[in-house]
Design a protein around this motif. Structure first.
Motif, PDB file in Angstrom:
ATOM      1  N   GLU A   1       0.847  -1.190   0.000  1.00 59.60           N
ATOM      2  CA  GLU A   1       0.000   0.000   0.000  1.00 59.60           C
ATOM      3  C   GLU A   1       0.884   1.242   0.000  1.00 59.60           C
ATOM      4  O   GLU A   1       1.816   1.344   0.805  1.00 59.60           O
ATOM      5  N   TYR A   2       0.608   2.154  -0.899  1.00 59.24           N
ATOM      6  CA  TYR A   2       1.387   3.387  -0.997  1.00 59.24           C
ATOM      7  C   TYR A   2       0.552   4.562  -0.487  1.00 59.24           C
ATOM      8  O   TYR A   2      -0.602   4.729  -0.909  1.00 59.24           O
ATOM      9  N   PRO A   3       1.094   5.383   0.393  1.00 63.56           N
ATOM     10  CA  PRO A   3       0.333   6.543   0.858  1.00 63.56           C
ATOM     11  C   PRO A   3       0.138   7.555  -0.268  1.00 63.56           C
ATOM     12  O   PRO A   3       0.998   7.706  -1.146  1.00 63.56           O
ATOM     13  N   VAL A   4      -1.010   8.239  -0.249  1.00 59.25           N
ATOM     14  CA  VAL A   4      -1.305   9.259  -1.253  1.00 59.25           C
ATOM     15  C   VAL A   4      -0.616  10.563  -0.874  1.00 59.25           C
ATOM     16  O   VAL A   4      -0.665  10.994   0.286  1.00 59.25           O
ATOM     17  N   LEU A   5       0.033  11.181  -1.836  1.00 56.84           N
ATOM     18  CA  LEU A   5       0.742  12.431  -1.593  1.00 56.84           C
ATOM     19  C   LEU A   5      -0.240  13.557  -1.265  1.00 56.84           C
ATOM     20  O   LEU A   5      -1.390  13.557  -1.722  1.00 56.84           O
ATOM     21  N   ASP A   6       0.231  14.526  -0.487  1.00 58.67           N
ATOM     22  CA  ASP A   6      -0.568  15.716  -0.231  1.00 58.67           C
ATOM     23  C   ASP A   6      -0.905  16.400  -1.554  1.00 58.67           C
ATOM     24  O   ASP A   6      -0.044  16.485  -2.439  1.00 58.67           O
ATOM     25  N   GLU A   7      -2.127  16.859  -1.707  1.00 59.73           N
ATOM     26  CA  GLU A   7      -2.644  17.542  -2.907  1.00 59.73           C
ATOM     27  C   GLU A   7      -2.918  16.593  -4.076  1.00 59.73           C
ATOM     28  O   GLU A   7      -3.258  17.048  -5.168  1.00 59.73           O
ATOM     29  N   ALA A   8      -2.768  15.289  -3.837  1.00 63.95           N
ATOM     30  CA  ALA A   8      -3.015  14.336  -4.920  1.00 63.95           C
ATOM     31  C   ALA A   8      -4.331  13.586  -4.762  1.00 63.95           C
ATOM     32  O   ALA A   8      -4.672  12.750  -5.588  1.00 63.95           O
ATOM     33  N   GLN A   9      -5.077  13.885  -3.714  1.00 63.93           N
ATOM     34  CA  GLN A   9      -6.302  13.149  -3.439  1.00 63.93           C
ATOM     35  C   GLN A   9      -7.376  13.435  -4.490  1.00 63.93           C
ATOM     36  O   GLN A   9      -7.389  14.492  -5.120  1.00 63.93           O
ATOM     37  N   SER A  10      -8.283  12.471  -4.644  1.00 57.97           N
ATOM     38  CA  SER A  10      -9.450  12.694  -5.516  1.00 57.97           C
ATOM     39  C   SER A  10     -10.266  13.867  -5.006  1.00 57.97           C
ATOM     40  O   SER A  10     -10.299  14.150  -3.795  1.00 57.97           O
ATOM     41  N   ILE A  11     -10.922  14.558  -5.925  1.00 57.10           N
ATOM     42  CA  ILE A  11     -11.752  15.715  -5.589  1.00 57.10           C
ATOM     43  C   ILE A  11     -13.191  15.407  -5.994  1.00 57.10           C
ATOM     44  O   ILE A  11     -13.472  15.195  -7.184  1.00 57.10           O
ATOM     45  N   TYR A  12     -14.085  15.368  -5.029  1.00 58.74           N
ATOM     46  CA  TYR A  12     -15.511  15.154  -5.308  1.00 58.74           C
ATOM     47  C   TYR A  12     -16.298  16.274  -4.628  1.00 58.74           C
ATOM     48  O   TYR A  12     -16.125  16.510  -3.436  1.00 58.74           O
ATOM     49  N   ARG A  13     -17.142  16.970  -5.399  1.00 55.76           N
ATOM     50  CA  ARG A  13     -17.956  18.057  -4.863  1.00 55.76           C
ATOM     51  C   ARG A  13     -19.396  17.895  -5.359  1.00 55.76           C
ATOM     52  O   ARG A  13     -19.620  17.802  -6.571  1.00 55.76           O
ATOM     53  N   GLU A  14     -20.332  17.848  -4.455  1.00 51.59           N
ATOM     54  CA  GLU A  14     -21.740  17.739  -4.852  1.00 51.59           C
ATOM     55  C   GLU A  14     -22.317  19.116  -5.102  1.00 51.59           C
ATOM     56  O   GLU A  14     -22.152  20.026  -4.283  1.00 51.59           O
ATOM     57  N   GLY A  15     -22.995  19.268  -6.232  1.00 44.66           N
ATOM     58  CA  GLY A  15     -23.605  20.537  -6.589  1.00 44.66           C
ATOM     59  C   GLY A  15     -24.934  20.312  -7.278  1.00 44.66           C
ATOM     60  O   GLY A  15     -25.771  19.546  -6.786  1.00 44.66           O
ATOM     61  N   ASN A  16     -25.115  20.944  -8.443  1.00 48.36           N
ATOM     62  CA  ASN A  16     -26.397  20.835  -9.138  1.00 48.36           C
ATOM     63  C   ASN A  16     -26.449  19.577 -10.012  1.00 48.36           C
ATOM     64  O   ASN A  16     -25.628  18.673  -9.865  1.00 48.36           O
ATOM     65  N   GLU A  17     -27.426  19.524 -10.910  1.00 52.85           N
ATOM     66  CA  GLU A  17     -27.650  18.314 -11.708  1.00 52.85           C
ATOM     67  C   GLU A  17     -26.843  18.269 -13.000  1.00 52.85           C
ATOM     68  O   GLU A  17     -27.083  17.422 -13.863  1.00 52.85           O
ATOM     69  N   VAL A  18     -25.861  19.161 -13.116  1.00 49.89           N
ATOM     70  CA  VAL A  18     -24.901  19.092 -14.219  1.00 49.89           C
ATOM     71  C   VAL A  18     -23.558  18.679 -13.625  1.00 49.89           C
ATOM     72  O   VAL A  18     -23.023  19.341 -12.734  1.00 49.89           O
ATOM     73  N   GLY A  19     -23.042  17.553 -14.094  1.00 51.70           N
ATOM     74  CA  GLY A  19     -21.798  17.018 -13.550  1.00 51.70           C
ATOM     75  C   GLY A  19     -20.636  17.214 -14.504  1.00 51.70           C
ATOM     76  O   GLY A  19     -20.797  17.169 -15.724  1.00 51.70           O
ATOM     77  N   ILE A  20     -19.445  17.437 -13.932  1.00 53.29           N
ATOM     78  CA  ILE A  20     -18.227  17.568 -14.719  1.00 53.29           C
ATOM     79  C   ILE A  20     -17.225  16.531 -14.232  1.00 53.29           C
ATOM     80  O   ILE A  20     -16.825  16.541 -13.068  1.00 53.29           O
ATOM     81  N   LEU A  21     -16.818  15.617 -15.120  1.00 50.10           N
ATOM     82  CA  LEU A  21     -15.777  14.640 -14.815  1.00 50.10           C
ATOM     83  C   LEU A  21     -14.457  15.233 -15.294  1.00 50.10           C
ATOM     84  O   LEU A  21     -14.296  15.542 -16.476  1.00 50.10           O
ATOM     85  N   VAL A  22     -13.509  15.412 -14.383  1.00 51.03           N
ATOM     86  CA  VAL A  22     -12.244  16.089 -14.676  1.00 51.03           C
ATOM     87  C   VAL A  22     -11.098  15.100 -14.466  1.00 51.03           C
ATOM     88  O   VAL A  22     -10.994  14.488 -13.406  1.00 51.03           O
TER      89      VAL A  22
END
Length: 249
Positions: A3-24
């Motif tokens: 198991e490798y630790p995740v680097l700072d600032e490398a984590q996945s980003i998930y934000r809930e908002g409206n009904e239009v989604g953006i996969l980045v």
């Protein structure tokens, strides 16, 4: 399996908002840090955001060495499913190999509302030469190709040759799917790029069968344009793209 630790600032980003989604999606050997300015700007406008850390990335080069292009595609599929459970309309955006994966998503999900590509990768002859001729496990880093002084990309300090072979397989698969893409597409291409030849963007532009497509040339950025001098332009034009195609179809 280690198991490798995740680097700072490398984590996945998930934000809930409206009904239009953006996969980045970030690129090869990079992390979500390269896409965070876009993800933050999109979330600020109320969109639901999924910016996954691709498997093998943001940890250790030896972790990337063990991952495959199928793993990266699966990372995108999982993020897409997360958005699909929450959103009525989904866009995809990606940098470099993230652009390759965005095209994969668009070919796999014909309901996608639009695609934004930043210096997308579809054919890199120099890397093919490395994959065929390298006699070492790792070569030099390919990240942080940025024109703006004092800005760095969080990316690996060395590149696994095995992973380059996986990238080449991914690009080949997606190249064969380009004619299956019909949704609106906006492509940003740096005029000077030391990682992906700019003609990749032109090849994609010419091959996709999208009725609405545009190629925007970037004069103030190298490869990692999302952290470079054209960052504001990319954000502004992509937000306009989302508004335009959220209200159509």
């Amino acid at each position: 399996m280690k198991e490798y630790p995740v680097l700072d600032e490398a984590q996945s980003i998930y934000r809930e908002g409206n009904e239009v989604g953006i996969l980045v999606s970030h690129g090869f050997t990079g992390t979500t840090q390269s896409m965070k300015p876009l993800a933050d700007a999109y979330a600020q406008e109320g969109y639901t955001i999924a910016c996954p850390r691709l498997k093998g990335h943001g940890t250790d080069p030896e972790d990337l060495e063990k991952s495959t292009h199928l793993d990266w595609m699966n990372s995108i599929d999982e993020a897409y499913e997360w958005l699909a459970a929450r959103c009525k309309k989904i866009f995809v955006a990606g940098l470099s190999m993230g652009g390759t994966l965005a095209l994969y998503a668009a070919a796999s999900h014909t309901e996608i509302a639009g695609v934004i590509l930043i210096n997308p990768a579809i054919d890199i002859p120099s890397l093919e030469n490395v994959a065929e001729n390298a006699d070492e496990r790792f070569i030099a880093a390919i990240g942080s190709d940025i024109k703006k002084p004092g800005v760095r990309e969080l990316a690996y300090s060395k590149t696994p040759v095995a992973a380059i072979g996986q990238l080449i397989q991914l690009m080949g698969k997606v190249h064969d799917q380009l004619a299956e893409i019909h949704c609106p597409i906006l492509i940003f291409v740096s005029e000077e790029d030391h990682v992906v030849p700019p003609d990749n963007s032109e090849m994609i532009f010419d091959t996709v069968l999208s009725e609405h497509k545009e190629l925007v040339h970037l004069e103030n950025s190298y490869h990692v344009a999302t952290l470079d001098g054209d960052q504001d332009l990319i954000i502004e034009r992509s937000l306009e793209f989302f508004v335009l195609y959220s209200n159509t179809q």
